[in-house]
Design an enzyme around this catalytic site. Structure first.
Site, mmCIF file in Angstrom:
data_model
loop_
_atom_site.group_PDB
_atom_site.id
_atom_site.type_symbol
_atom_site.label_atom_id
_atom_site.label_comp_id
_atom_site.label_asym_id
_atom_site.label_seq_id
_atom_site.Cartn_x
_atom_site.Cartn_y
_atom_site.Cartn_z
ATOM 1 N N ASP A 185 41.334 51.941 38.855
ATOM 2 C CA ASP A 185 42.138 52.122 40.070
ATOM 3 C C ASP A 185 43.286 51.115 40.128
ATOM 4 O O ASP A 185 43.270 50.088 39.449
ATOM 5 C CB ASP A 185 41.271 51.905 41.313
ATOM 6 C CG ASP A 185 40.295 53.038 41.559
ATOM 7 O OD1 ASP A 185 40.216 53.953 40.717
ATOM 8 O OD2 ASP A 185 39.611 52.998 42.591
ATOM 9 N N HIS A 188 39.262 48.166 37.586
ATOM 10 C CA HIS A 188 40.680 48.120 37.945
ATOM 11 C C HIS A 188 41.501 47.639 36.747
ATOM 12 O O HIS A 188 41.059 46.765 36.007
ATOM 13 C CB HIS A 188 40.897 47.191 39.142
ATOM 14 C CG HIS A 188 40.198 47.653 40.381
ATOM 15 N ND1 HIS A 188 38.836 47.488 40.572
ATOM 16 C CD2 HIS A 188 40.656 48.293 41.490
ATOM 17 C CE1 HIS A 188 38.497 48.003 41.744
ATOM 18 N NE2 HIS A 188 39.579 48.495 42.319
#
Length: 214
Positions: free
Chosen positions: A39, A181
Site C-alpha cells: 500500500d 507498504h
C-alpha cells in the site's frame, strides 16, 4: 526365462519412475499460494528497489497505489504493469471512504482509476480502502472488488525488520493476503526477507486476482 525376468525388471523401473514423476507434479500443483500486497506507493526510490528484488526472484505482487503519489512516478507505474504486477486503487488522497459522501468517495476512486488508465491503458477493479473501511453499498458505476488482508505486521509503524519478518512468516497460511507498504525503507527490506523465507518454505507468490479467482 532371462528375457522374461529382464522385462519384469524394466517394468518395475518404469513404474517406479512414473510414480516419482507423479509425486513431483503433485507437489507443484499443491504448492501453497500467498499474495504479497503493498500500500501507499509508489515511492520514487523504495518502490523501484522493491521491483528490482521481485524481478530477481520472479515474484509478482499487487500494488495498491495512492493517486496523488503517481505524479512524477509514472515510469514506476509503467514498470509495475510491464513486469506483470497487479495495480490496485488505494484512493487518491488516502482518505476514509466511510467519512465521505458517496459522491466524494466515488471521486476519490474514479480519479485514481483515470490516472492509471492514462498510464497503462486499463482501469483497475481492485480496491483497497484505506484503514479497511469499505461501504458495500457504494456504487460508482464501475467494477469494484474490495481487497482486505489476512496478515498485517503493521510495518508502517515499526523499523524493526526482523520483527516484521518473523510476524509474517510465523502467521502466514496458504491463500493468505499479506499487507505491507512500499513507502518505507525498512518495509521493503522486510518484504525481501519475507519473500526469501517463504520461497524457501515452498510458497509461491501470486497476485490478488489469481488468489481470488482460483
Amino acid at each position: 526365462m532371462y528375457l522374461f525376468l529382464l522385462n519384469i525388471a524394466l517394468l518395475f523401473v518404469l513404474q517406479f519412475w512414473n510414480s516419482k514423476q507423479k509425486e513431483t507434479l503433485g507437489n507443484e500443483v499443491v504448492k501453497p499460494k500467498v499474495a504479497l500486497t503493498f500500500d501507499d506507493g509508489p515511492h520514487p526510490y523504495y518502490t523501484a528497489q522493491l521491483l528490482d528484488a521481485l524481478k530477481e526472484r520472479n515474484v509478482k505482487a499487487t500494488f495498491f497505489v495512492i493517486g496523488k503519489q503517481i505524479d512524477g512516478n509514472e515510469e514506476i507505474i509503467k514498470r509495475m504493469y510491464k513486469e506483470g504486477h497487479l495495480i490496485g486503487n488505494h484512493t487518491y488522497n488516502h482518505v476514509k471512504l466511510k467519512g465521505l459522501s458517496d459522491k466524494q468517495a466515488c471521486e476519490e476512486l474514479l480519479k485514481t482509476c483515470k490516472v492509471l488508465h492514462r498510464i497503462t491503458g486499463e482501469y483497475t477493479e481492485y480496491i483497497r480502502p484505506p484503514f479497511g473501511e469499505w461501504n458495500h453499498k457504494l456504487d460508482c458505476k464501475i467494477n469494484m472488488i474490495p481487497v482486505m488482508w489476512d496478515v498485517d505486521p503493521k510495518d508502517w509503524r515499526s523499523s524493526n525488520v526482523s520483527k516484521v519478518v518473523k510476524q509474517v512468516v510465523t502467521e502466514v497460511e496458504e491463500n493468505d493476503i499479506i499487507l505491507l507498504h512500499d513507502y518505507y525503507k525498512t518495509s521493503v527490506q522486510a518484504a525481501i526477507e519475507i519473500v526469501d523465507q517463504l520461497q524457501e518454505d515452498g510458497y509461491q507468490f501470486v497476485t490478488v486476482d489469481q488468489l481470488i479467482l482460483d
